[in-house]
Design a protein around this motif. Structure first.
Motif, PDB file in Angstrom:
ATOM      1  N   ASP A   1      55.702  21.196  69.895  1.00  0.00           N
ATOM      2  CA  ASP A   1      55.012  22.236  70.616  1.00  0.00           C
ATOM      3  C   ASP A   1      53.751  21.511  71.313  1.00  0.00           C
ATOM      4  O   ASP A   1      52.796  21.112  70.940  1.00  0.00           O
ATOM      5  N   THR A   2      54.316  21.645  72.643  1.00  0.00           N
ATOM      6  CA  THR A   2      53.217  21.245  73.780  1.00  0.00           C
ATOM      7  C   THR A   2      52.141  22.360  74.011  1.00  0.00           C
ATOM      8  O   THR A   2      51.023  22.005  74.638  1.00  0.00           O
ATOM      9  N   GLN A   3      52.438  23.536  73.861  1.00  0.00           N
ATOM     10  CA  GLN A   3      51.771  24.786  74.663  1.00  0.00           C
ATOM     11  C   GLN A   3      50.846  25.461  73.594  1.00  0.00           C
ATOM     12  O   GLN A   3      50.088  26.452  74.148  1.00  0.00           O
ATOM     13  N   CYS A   4      50.625  24.952  72.243  1.00  0.00           N
ATOM     14  CA  CYS A   4      49.624  25.696  71.561  1.00  0.00           C
ATOM     15  C   CYS A   4      48.353  25.431  72.195  1.00  0.00           C
ATOM     16  O   CYS A   4      47.896  23.928  72.322  1.00  0.00           O
ATOM     17  N   GLY A   5      47.454  26.176  72.115  1.00  0.00           N
ATOM     18  CA  GLY A   5      46.084  26.199  72.819  1.00  0.00           C
ATOM     19  C   GLY A   5      45.199  25.779  71.623  1.00  0.00           C
ATOM     20  O   GLY A   5      43.966  26.426  71.467  1.00  0.00           O
ATOM     21  N   PHE A   6      45.184  24.668  70.936  1.00  0.00           N
ATOM     22  CA  PHE A   6      44.410  24.007  69.895  1.00  0.00           C
ATOM     23  C   PHE A   6      44.494  22.792  70.110  1.00  0.00           C
ATOM     24  O   PHE A   6      45.350  22.197  69.125  1.00  0.00           O
ATOM     25  N   LYS A   7      43.938  21.721  70.841  1.00  0.00           N
ATOM     26  CA  LYS A   7      43.847  20.461  70.988  1.00  0.00           C
ATOM     27  C   LYS A   7      42.820  19.659  70.893  1.00  0.00           C
ATOM     28  O   LYS A   7      41.747  20.254  71.384  1.00  0.00           O
ATOM     29  N   MET A   8      42.576  18.527  70.327  1.00  0.00           N
ATOM     30  CA  MET A   8      41.600  17.750  69.932  1.00  0.00           C
ATOM     31  C   MET A   8      41.667  16.369  70.650  1.00  0.00           C
ATOM     32  O   MET A   8      42.692  15.537  70.588  1.00  0.00           O
ATOM     33  N   PHE A   9      40.634  15.607  71.191  1.00  0.00           N
ATOM     34  CA  PHE A   9      40.837  14.424  72.392  1.00  0.00           C
ATOM     35  C   PHE A   9      39.393  13.756  71.527  1.00  0.00           C
ATOM     36  O   PHE A   9      38.391  14.346  71.548  1.00  0.00           O
ATOM     37  N   THR A  10      39.848  12.374  71.617  1.00  0.00           N
ATOM     38  CA  THR A  10      38.471  11.495  71.665  1.00  0.00           C
ATOM     39  C   THR A  10      37.843  11.438  73.151  1.00  0.00           C
ATOM     40  O   THR A  10      38.687  11.869  74.184  1.00  0.00           O
ATOM     41  N   PRO A  11      36.456  11.653  73.288  1.00  0.00           N
ATOM     42  CA  PRO A  11      36.088  11.475  74.842  1.00  0.00           C
ATOM     43  C   PRO A  11      36.740  10.653  75.681  1.00  0.00           C
ATOM     44  O   PRO A  11      36.969  11.123  76.745  1.00  0.00           O
ATOM     45  N   GLU A  12      36.858   9.356  75.030  1.00  0.00           N
ATOM     46  CA  GLU A  12      37.900   8.525  76.028  1.00  0.00           C
ATOM     47  C   GLU A  12      39.158   8.840  76.394  1.00  0.00           C
ATOM     48  O   GLU A  12      39.636   8.695  77.569  1.00  0.00           O
ATOM     49  N   ALA A  13      39.943   9.260  75.430  1.00  0.00           N
ATOM     50  CA  ALA A  13      41.176   9.907  75.612  1.00  0.00           C
ATOM     51  C   ALA A  13      41.096  10.799  76.728  1.00  0.00           C
ATOM     52  O   ALA A  13      41.917  10.981  77.727  1.00  0.00           O
ATOM     53  N   ALA A  14      40.199  11.955  76.441  1.00  0.00           N
ATOM     54  CA  ALA A  14      39.925  13.030  77.215  1.00  0.00           C
ATOM     55  C   ALA A  14      39.595  12.866  78.871  1.00  0.00           C
ATOM     56  O   ALA A  14      40.295  13.272  79.868  1.00  0.00           O
ATOM     57  N   ARG A  15      38.912  11.790  79.054  1.00  0.00           N
ATOM     58  CA  ARG A  15      38.313  11.180  80.110  1.00  0.00           C
ATOM     59  C   ARG A  15      39.698  10.667  80.816  1.00  0.00           C
ATOM     60  O   ARG A  15      39.800  10.934  82.172  1.00  0.00           O
ATOM     61  N   GLU A  16      40.538   9.589  80.314  1.00  0.00           N
ATOM     62  CA  GLU A  16      41.500   9.158  81.005  1.00  0.00           C
ATOM     63  C   GLU A  16      42.532   9.959  81.363  1.00  0.00           C
ATOM     64  O   GLU A  16      43.409   9.619  82.280  1.00  0.00           O
ATOM     65  N   ILE A  17      42.769  10.878  80.403  1.00  0.00           N
ATOM     66  CA  ILE A  17      43.885  12.019  80.692  1.00  0.00           C
ATOM     67  C   ILE A  17      43.565  12.989  81.775  1.00  0.00           C
ATOM     68  O   ILE A  17      44.494  13.070  82.578  1.00  0.00           O
ATOM     69  N   PHE A  18      42.597  13.632  81.450  1.00  0.00           N
ATOM     70  CA  PHE A  18      42.210  14.803  82.412  1.00  0.00           C
ATOM     71  C   PHE A  18      41.570  14.357  83.778  1.00  0.00           C
ATOM     72  O   PHE A  18      41.741  15.190  84.816  1.00  0.00           O
ATOM     73  N   ARG A  19      41.570  13.177  84.204  1.00  0.00           N
ATOM     74  CA  ARG A  19      40.941  12.773  85.491  1.00  0.00           C
ATOM     75  C   ARG A  19      42.256  12.366  86.372  1.00  0.00           C
ATOM     76  O   ARG A  19      42.216  12.399  87.470  1.00  0.00           O
ATOM     77  N   ARG A  20      43.327  12.289  85.437  1.00  0.00           N
ATOM     78  CA  ARG A  20      44.662  12.319  86.025  1.00  0.00           C
ATOM     79  C   ARG A  20      45.660  13.557  86.172  1.00  0.00           C
ATOM     80  O   ARG A  20      46.233  13.752  87.030  1.00  0.00           O
ATOM     81  N   CYS A  21      45.191  14.462  85.494  1.00  0.00           N
ATOM     82  CA  CYS A  21      45.864  15.802  85.249  1.00  0.00           C
ATOM     83  C   CYS A  21      45.524  16.559  86.607  1.00  0.00           C
ATOM     84  O   CYS A  21      44.564  16.650  87.366  1.00  0.00           O
TER      85      CYS A  21
END
Length: 238
Positions: free
Chosen positions: A152-172
């Motif tokens: 399930d990729t689409q469920c709107g309930f997701k948690m990230f470490t700050p480091e993971a969030a930074r590396e992921i979302f600066r590329r999204c």
């Protein structure tokens, strides 16, 4: 916590009260960032009024509407917590499920995501049959074309470490609903640990996803991401 919101004045009073009730009773500090994604109603005003008595809450607003992916990305870029959760404004996943994600983060996950199809999950109120079948079919396509092993990729309930969030979302780069699978594709490309977590979930009326409009767009985005390849997906936004 990041809560994307587009014209959510009817839901927000209950949502804000519930978030405060739950998280103020936990043994950790929290913040709630509501991102008003070009709303034309009183979304911003409602959050600002609530925040006057609850300093853990704040709102970010911009115009015009850009899409859920843009809103989540905007909120995550400003979040300051030791962990970053985003959830939908309808609270389809009850806030108590936060503790399940926290358990996985404490065990070393970089990303923990709520997952509805898992056997241990409880769907208390189902979507209309046609939406549920289309959603399952789309998840199968995502697994086939992009992210094997994630139900399930689409469920709107997701948690990230700050480091993971930074590396992921600066590329999204996707501003629409396809950001969910884009962020997980990038997380997989980066070699991050993604844990799927069984949750309780209840369908809520008023979804902003219009199947005949957004379904084809998401499918096209999925194909484009697959064809782009890992190198282009990992490129930073320009």
């Amino acid at each position: 916590m990041v809560v994307p919101a587009y014209n959510e004045e009817e839901r927000l009073p209950r949502t804000l009260a519930r978030l405060h009730e739950y998280y103020s009773g936990q043994g950790y500090r929290y913040e709630v960032i509501v991102v008003s994604d070009g709303s034309a109603d009183r979304t911003r005003e409602l959050v600002e009024d609530f925040a006057k008595g609850h300093p853990e809450f704040r709102v970010i607003e911009y115009q015009p509407n850009h899409g859920k992916g843009y809103a989540v990305r905007t909120g995550i870029e400003q979040a300051k917590g030791e962990l970053i959760l985003f959830c939908d404004a309808d609270l389809a996943t009850p806030q108590e499920e936060t503790e399940k994600l926290l358990e996985h983060m404490a065990k070393g996950a970089d990303v923990a995501i709520g997952s509805r199809p898992l056997r241990e999950s409880t769907l208390e109120v189902h979507q209309p049959f046609y939406r549920e079948m289309l959603g399952r079919s789309f998840n199968k396509l995502v697994q086939l074309l992009a992210i094997r092993g994630i139900e399930d990729t689409q469920c709107g309930f997701k948690m990230f470490t700050p480091e993971a969030a930074r590396e992921i979302f600066r590329r999204c780069k996707l501003d629409g609903f396809g950001f969910d699978f884009e962020s997980l594709m990038i997380a997989r490309d980066l070699g991050l640990r993604i844990d799927e977590v069984p949750i309780r979930w209840s369908h809520q009326e008023g979804s902003k996803v219009v199947l005949m409009r957004d379904g084809p767009r998401m499918l096209l985005d999925l194909v484009k991401l697959r064809l782009a390849g890992k190198r282009k997906r990992l490129a930073l936004r320009g």
